[in-house]
Design a protein around this motif. Sequence first.
Motif, PDB file in Angstrom:
ATOM      1  N   ARG A   1       3.320   2.285  20.910  1.00 43.76           N
ATOM      2  CA  ARG A   1       4.487   1.573  21.421  1.00 43.76           C
ATOM      3  C   ARG A   1       5.333   1.027  20.281  1.00 43.76           C
ATOM      4  O   ARG A   1       6.568   1.047  20.344  1.00 43.76           O
ATOM      5  N   ALA A   2       4.695   0.542  19.227  1.00 43.63           N
ATOM      6  CA  ALA A   2       5.430  -0.005  18.089  1.00 43.63           C
ATOM      7  C   ALA A   2       6.254   1.077  17.392  1.00 43.63           C
ATOM      8  O   ALA A   2       7.400   0.842  16.990  1.00 43.63           O
ATOM      9  N   VAL A   3       5.698   2.271  17.278  1.00 46.15           N
ATOM     10  CA  VAL A   3       6.418   3.380  16.647  1.00 46.15           C
ATOM     11  C   VAL A   3       7.631   3.782  17.487  1.00 46.15           C
ATOM     12  O   VAL A   3       8.719   4.052  16.959  1.00 46.15           O
ATOM     13  N   PHE A   4       7.461   3.804  18.792  1.00 44.36           N
ATOM     14  CA  PHE A   4       8.573   4.161  19.671  1.00 44.36           C
ATOM     15  C   PHE A   4       9.709   3.131  19.578  1.00 44.36           C
ATOM     16  O   PHE A   4      10.893   3.488  19.499  1.00 44.36           O
TER      17      PHE A   4
ATOM     18  N   MET B   1       4.180  -5.866  11.853  1.00 38.69           N
ATOM     19  CA  MET B   1       4.654  -5.192  10.636  1.00 38.69           C
ATOM     20  C   MET B   1       5.748  -4.176  10.965  1.00 38.69           C
ATOM     21  O   MET B   1       6.737  -4.056  10.226  1.00 38.69           O
ATOM     22  N   TRP B   2       5.616  -3.441  12.043  1.00 35.93           N
ATOM     23  CA  TRP B   2       6.672  -2.513  12.449  1.00 35.93           C
ATOM     24  C   TRP B   2       7.938  -3.281  12.820  1.00 35.93           C
ATOM     25  O   TRP B   2       9.056  -2.841  12.544  1.00 35.93           O
ATOM     26  N   TRP B   3       7.780  -4.429  13.449  1.00 37.26           N
ATOM     27  CA  TRP B   3       8.934  -5.247  13.824  1.00 37.26           C
ATOM     28  C   TRP B   3       9.646  -5.802  12.580  1.00 37.26           C
ATOM     29  O   TRP B   3      10.872  -5.780  12.504  1.00 37.26           O
TER      30      TRP B   3
ATOM     31  N   ASP C   1       7.201  -9.066  21.059  1.00 38.15           N
ATOM     32  CA  ASP C   1       6.378  -8.615  22.186  1.00 38.15           C
ATOM     33  C   ASP C   1       6.716  -7.204  22.639  1.00 38.15           C
ATOM     34  O   ASP C   1       5.871  -6.522  23.218  1.00 38.15           O
ATOM     35  N   LEU C   2       7.936  -6.763  22.388  1.00 38.22           N
ATOM     36  CA  LEU C   2       8.310  -5.400  22.778  1.00 38.22           C
ATOM     37  C   LEU C   2       7.586  -4.351  21.951  1.00 38.22           C
ATOM     38  O   LEU C   2       7.431  -3.214  22.390  1.00 38.22           O
TER      39      LEU C   2
END
Length: 333
Positions: A99-102, A188-190, A214-215
């Motif tokens: 989800r983080a990658v998307f 970290m992705w955020w 949270d997204l």
Amino acid sequence: KNLNRRRAAIAFTMMDMKQAGLSLKEDDLRLLLAANVHIGSRNCNESMRPYMWRRRPEGSHIINLGKTWEKLMLAARVLVAIENPQDIIAIGLTQNSQRAVFKFAQHTGTSYIGGRYTPGTFSNQIDKRFLEPRVIICSDPMTDHQAIQEASLANIIVIAFCDTDVPLRYVDIAIPVNSKGRHSIALMWWLLAREINRLRGTLSRFEPWTVVVDLFLYREDKKEEEESSPAEAAPAIGAPSAEAKAPEGELTAPGTEGTGIFQLSKEQDWANAAAEGKAMLLPTEAKSFPDAGAPVVAQSAVSRWGDEVPAATGWGETATTDPVSVGDWADDA
């Protein structure tokens, strides 16, 4: 000499970051600590030792968050230098990073590969899914090893979020982080997506980003259902159902209509009949059972099973309508 050069490079980088306003702030540090980004695994690879601060008494290593932030800013600068965002591919094969990658690809305009990596995507030109990116970002080099190995053959820059027990072979920019944690990898992705937007000028450094962390966070379906709608109170074990109705007849005691509880009448209650020494009355007819000491009288099959029972005397003969009693069988034997 090498140590002095390394210290000078680190000092120059820190000064450059302070001048550009890229230094670690207190709010970002609180987020990193809350997400347990600094907590590593118990094993530590030799190539990851420069990023370690110390070790806990129980054995887990603690990551230096200052170096984590430096490598994060370096990776953001490299990604911003790519003119076409589609030449950047974010890879997340683990469940916590999909989800983080998307979301990262959605807010930065890059490409992404989530779920499963098809071997030969970066090396097999005959494949229909063949891609030639300039930079790839991996969530975990242990699970994304196939993509990293193929990227090294194609001379592709590799940026990876690395835990303490991860080898840094074929990794160009390693960001030390707790890559196994659900909250840490999402944060970290955020942070990387926010810094890229800030360097591009689409987001101001003096205003908070409206996109919340949270997204980027992976959430299970069961937890989402429990949090979105409150669970209905489950009925107690043995409690009557609201829709249950008692059948018609003598099985319902007076005053229990509509409760769903089946009760026998006093005459049909086996337990009471046995306790009082009375005979049980069947619904069709009332019959008394003989005492235990009375002799058992053999009855014919007709009196017990029916008026007429056909009996065959042999394999090939036809059945007769004459009743055969129990005593006849005993005499033949």
